[in-house]
Design an enzyme around this catalytic site. Sequence first.
Site, PDB file in Angstrom:
ATOM      1  N   THR A 133       0.825  -1.214   0.000  1.00 37.52           N
ATOM      2  CA  THR A 133       0.000   0.000   0.000  1.00 37.52           C
ATOM      3  C   THR A 133       0.858   1.262   0.000  1.00 37.52           C
ATOM      4  OG1 THR A 133      -1.496   1.297   1.407  1.00 37.52           O
ATOM      5  CG2 THR A 133      -0.103  -0.281   2.541  1.00 37.52           C
ATOM      6  N   TYR A 158      -1.606  -0.289  11.068  1.00 41.42           N
ATOM      7  CA  TYR A 158      -1.825  -0.980   9.787  1.00 41.42           C
ATOM      8  C   TYR A 158      -0.628  -0.781   8.862  1.00 41.42           C
ATOM      9  CZ  TYR A 158      -3.326  -1.431   4.919  1.00 41.42           C
ATOM     10  OH  TYR A 158      -3.381  -1.740   3.577  1.00 41.42           O
ATOM     11  N   LYS A 162       2.172  -3.417   7.280  1.00 42.34           N
ATOM     12  CA  LYS A 162       2.399  -3.617   5.841  1.00 42.34           C
ATOM     13  C   LYS A 162       3.861  -3.317   5.485  1.00 42.34           C
ATOM     14  CE  LYS A 162      -0.257  -4.507   2.996  1.00 42.34           C
ATOM     15  NZ  LYS A 162      -0.789  -5.809   2.470  1.00 42.34           N
TER      16      LYS A 162
HETATM   17  P1  NAD Z   1     -10.141  -6.819   2.452  1.00 41.76           P
HETATM   18  O1  NAD Z   1     -10.104  -6.559   3.916  1.00 41.76           O
HETATM   19  O2  NAD Z   1     -11.382  -6.510   1.689  1.00 41.76           O
HETATM   20  O3  NAD Z   1      -9.831  -8.369   2.182  1.00 41.76           O
HETATM   21  C1  NAD Z   1      -8.845  -9.079   2.867  1.00 41.76           C
HETATM   22  C2  NAD Z   1      -9.057 -10.565   2.610  1.00 41.76           C
HETATM   23  O4  NAD Z   1      -8.033 -11.288   3.302  1.00 41.76           O
HETATM   24  C3  NAD Z   1     -10.411 -11.095   3.134  1.00 41.76           C
HETATM   25  O5  NAD Z   1     -11.019 -11.913   2.171  1.00 41.76           O
HETATM   26  C4  NAD Z   1     -10.012 -11.904   4.369  1.00 41.76           C
HETATM   27  O6  NAD Z   1     -10.904 -12.982   4.646  1.00 41.76           O
HETATM   28  C5  NAD Z   1      -8.623 -12.390   3.988  1.00 41.76           C
HETATM   29  N1  NAD Z   1      -7.797 -12.709   5.163  1.00 41.76           N
HETATM   30  C6  NAD Z   1      -7.596 -11.917   6.256  1.00 41.76           C
HETATM   31  N2  NAD Z   1      -6.808 -12.561   7.139  1.00 41.76           N
HETATM   32  C7  NAD Z   1      -6.495 -13.763   6.583  1.00 41.76           C
HETATM   33  C8  NAD Z   1      -5.704 -14.869   7.007  1.00 41.76           C
HETATM   34  N3  NAD Z   1      -5.103 -14.870   8.203  1.00 41.76           N
HETATM   35  N4  NAD Z   1      -5.572 -15.937   6.192  1.00 41.76           N
HETATM   36  C9  NAD Z   1      -6.204 -15.953   4.983  1.00 41.76           C
HETATM   37  N5  NAD Z   1      -6.987 -14.946   4.542  1.00 41.76           N
HETATM   38  C10 NAD Z   1      -7.123 -13.863   5.331  1.00 41.76           C
HETATM   39  O7  NAD Z   1      -8.868  -6.082   1.862  1.00 41.76           O
HETATM   40  P2  NAD Z   1      -8.689  -5.304   0.480  1.00 41.76           P
HETATM   41  O8  NAD Z   1      -9.130  -3.910   0.652  1.00 41.76           O
HETATM   42  O9  NAD Z   1      -9.232  -6.125  -0.621  1.00 41.76           O
HETATM   43  O10 NAD Z   1      -7.091  -5.295   0.392  1.00 41.76           O
HETATM   44  C11 NAD Z   1      -6.392  -6.401  -0.158  1.00 41.76           C
HETATM   45  C12 NAD Z   1      -4.905  -6.126  -0.080  1.00 41.76           C
HETATM   46  O11 NAD Z   1      -4.589  -4.934  -0.795  1.00 41.76           O
HETATM   47  C13 NAD Z   1      -4.386  -5.915   1.343  1.00 41.76           C
HETATM   48  O12 NAD Z   1      -3.135  -6.536   1.436  1.00 41.76           O
HETATM   49  C14 NAD Z   1      -4.276  -4.401   1.467  1.00 41.76           C
HETATM   50  O13 NAD Z   1      -3.256  -4.071   2.380  1.00 41.76           O
HETATM   51  C15 NAD Z   1      -3.902  -4.014   0.046  1.00 41.76           C
HETATM   52  N6  NAD Z   1      -4.325  -2.670  -0.385  1.00 41.76           N
HETATM   53  C16 NAD Z   1      -5.607  -2.249  -0.235  1.00 41.76           C
HETATM   54  C17 NAD Z   1      -5.995  -0.996  -0.734  1.00 41.76           C
HETATM   55  C18 NAD Z   1      -7.420  -0.504  -0.613  1.00 41.76           C
HETATM   56  O14 NAD Z   1      -7.701   0.645  -0.968  1.00 41.76           O
HETATM   57  N7  NAD Z   1      -8.362  -1.289  -0.165  1.00 41.76           N
HETATM   58  C19 NAD Z   1      -5.060  -0.186  -1.362  1.00 41.76           C
HETATM   59  C20 NAD Z   1      -3.730  -0.636  -1.481  1.00 41.76           C
HETATM   60  C21 NAD Z   1      -3.393  -1.887  -1.004  1.00 41.76           C
HETATM   61  O1  DAU Z   2      -4.075   4.188   0.579  1.00 43.36           O
HETATM   62  C1  DAU Z   2      -4.337   2.819   0.515  1.00 43.36           C
HETATM   63  C2  DAU Z   2      -5.148   2.402   1.719  1.00 43.36           C
HETATM   64  O2  DAU Z   2      -6.459   2.933   1.537  1.00 43.36           O
HETATM   65  C3  DAU Z   2      -5.212   0.887   1.907  1.00 43.36           C
HETATM   66  O3  DAU Z   2      -3.917   0.394   2.172  1.00 43.36           O
HETATM   67  C4  DAU Z   2      -6.159   0.524   3.063  1.00 43.36           C
HETATM   68  O4  DAU Z   2      -6.281  -0.886   3.151  1.00 43.36           O
HETATM   69  C5  DAU Z   2      -7.495   1.130   2.768  1.00 43.36           C
HETATM   70  O5  DAU Z   2      -8.385   0.861   3.839  1.00 43.36           O
HETATM   71  C6  DAU Z   2      -7.396   2.634   2.548  1.00 43.36           C
HETATM   72  O6  DAU Z   2      -7.025   3.315   3.795  1.00 43.36           O
HETATM   73  P1  DAU Z   2      -7.688   4.716   4.241  1.00 43.36           P
HETATM   74  O7  DAU Z   2      -7.547   4.822   5.700  1.00 43.36           O
HETATM   75  O8  DAU Z   2      -7.203   5.836   3.395  1.00 43.36           O
HETATM   76  O9  DAU Z   2      -9.213   4.429   3.795  1.00 43.36           O
HETATM   77  P2  DAU Z   2     -10.610   4.716   4.536  1.00 43.36           P
HETATM   78  O10 DAU Z   2     -11.676   4.390   3.555  1.00 43.36           O
HETATM   79  O11 DAU Z   2     -10.688   4.080   5.877  1.00 43.36           O
HETATM   80  O12 DAU Z   2     -10.581   6.290   4.757  1.00 43.36           O
HETATM   81  C7  DAU Z   2     -10.420   7.182   3.656  1.00 43.36           C
HETATM   82  C8  DAU Z   2     -10.377   8.597   4.223  1.00 43.36           C
HETATM   83  O13 DAU Z   2     -11.675   8.929   4.752  1.00 43.36           O
HETATM   84  C9  DAU Z   2      -9.425   8.752   5.392  1.00 43.36           C
HETATM   85  O14 DAU Z   2      -8.846  10.063   5.337  1.00 43.36           O
HETATM   86  C10 DAU Z   2     -10.318   8.646   6.627  1.00 43.36           C
HETATM   87  C11 DAU Z   2     -11.627   9.225   6.145  1.00 43.36           C
HETATM   88  N1  DAU Z   2     -12.852   8.651   6.752  1.00 43.36           N
HETATM   89  C12 DAU Z   2     -13.005   7.308   6.738  1.00 43.36           C
HETATM   90  C13 DAU Z   2     -14.130   6.725   7.260  1.00 43.36           C
HETATM   91  C14 DAU Z   2     -14.291   5.218   7.282  1.00 43.36           C
HETATM   92  C15 DAU Z   2     -13.849   9.495   7.232  1.00 43.36           C
HETATM   93  O15 DAU Z   2     -13.720  10.736   7.233  1.00 43.36           O
HETATM   94  N2  DAU Z   2     -14.973   8.924   7.753  1.00 43.36           N
HETATM   95  C16 DAU Z   2     -15.161   7.576   7.787  1.00 43.36           C
HETATM   96  O16 DAU Z   2     -16.224   7.101   8.289  1.00 43.36           O
END
Ligand code: NAD
Ligand code: DAU
Length: 351
Positions: A133, A158, A162
Amino acid sequence: MTKRKILITGGAGFIGSHVVRLFVNKYPDYTVVNLDKLTYAGNLENLRDIEKKPNYHFEKGDILDVEFLFEVFKKYDIDGVIHLAAESHVDRSLHNPTEFAETNILGTLNLLRAAQASWTNGYEGKVFYHISTDEVYGSADHGGFFTETTPIDPRSPYSASKASSDHFVSAFHNSFKLPTRISRCSNNYGPFHFPEKLIPLMINNILNNKPLPVYGKGENIRDWLFVEDHARAIDSIFHFGKTGEVYNIGGNNEWRNIDLVNFLCHTMDKKLGREEGTSAKLITYVKDRLGHDLRYAIDASKLTAETGWRPQVTFEEGLEKTVDWYLANEGWLKNVTSGDYLKYYTKMYQA
Ligand code: NAD
Ligand code: DAU
């Protein structure tokens, strides 16, 4: 084309399900194994459209169980790994950092060990690809963009977990020559996003006429990318990335949270046939997230230069697609929000 046998961890989660779908549909000759523990964030409903395809396999299990990982590598003769399984939500990491260290650090280490121990005939043709991330770079408070050489400076439990997993991946490349790749992406949005994250949480609350909790003053900035563009970037890096390299992925699409929430409210009013301004009345400023990073901003030019990848979906198109998906899938939303799905941290952010 090589008939690859790929292990995708976390494939039942938000991004993982889009990656699994892309690989299963695009590469019918590949074996695609989705390994997922099905935590609160994992949901096999996310994969209903492809679950019967002959090249798709599901293994329920925990990346903390190294014996299980060895068995899966052996059973499918895995030659490629795309590792997404993680605890992914910053707010939860403030409440339970140990769970994040276990899954994100030890889980990644287990997977590295399983690959190393299983690939005894050499690393030719093998790929271990770790999905990281942009949060590992810290906060881009003073302008500029994160590049792949920006120093690591994680600031939440978090992102610390990572960053630590990234270091283990690099260490296995440096020490054992494991053929690794790492990518660091900005904020994703799109269908199947769990409604604890900003965009789906706001959509769910607008639908239910509940307050829209904006942390602090809403001035924090995120760079948003449509999840299918991320999945395509992962496909490019898996096939064409270079061993040992790190790639940034981003949307070049920065929004202040409050501007994004207002735009979403406007879009939802239109879609729901409500009078303009109805949803925005629900906006409620609440206590700020602890240690809230001000700004993330990614420079993805290395990836574009090396593979030609660039985002294909504009934010306006992507947000409309996302809203349409949630409106068409209210059953999915109800299922995942039934019970006390926000019990861990809602108290932290009362107005
Ligand atoms: P998510 O929370 O939606 O999904 C995570 C998945 O991992 C789930 O299906 C969960 O069941 C599985 N999991 C958790 N613990 C586990 C374990 N111990 N063994 C096996 N499976 C397990 O997450 P996401 O938003 O899809 O993110 C996926 C990856 O991408 C993560 O590594 C996150 O750090 C990275 N990432 C996310 C974002 C974002 O914006 N969401 C951005 C950049 C990177
Ligand atoms: O940048 C990549 C990351 O983006 C990933 O690695 C993470 O897994 C993913 O969860 C995301 O992290 P953020 O913390 O940026 O995402 P989130 O959706 O939780 O929040 C986005 C922004 O909005 C952040 O500045 C916090 C704010 N926020 C979030 C929530 C849930 C609010 O103001 N109100 C809310 O209720």
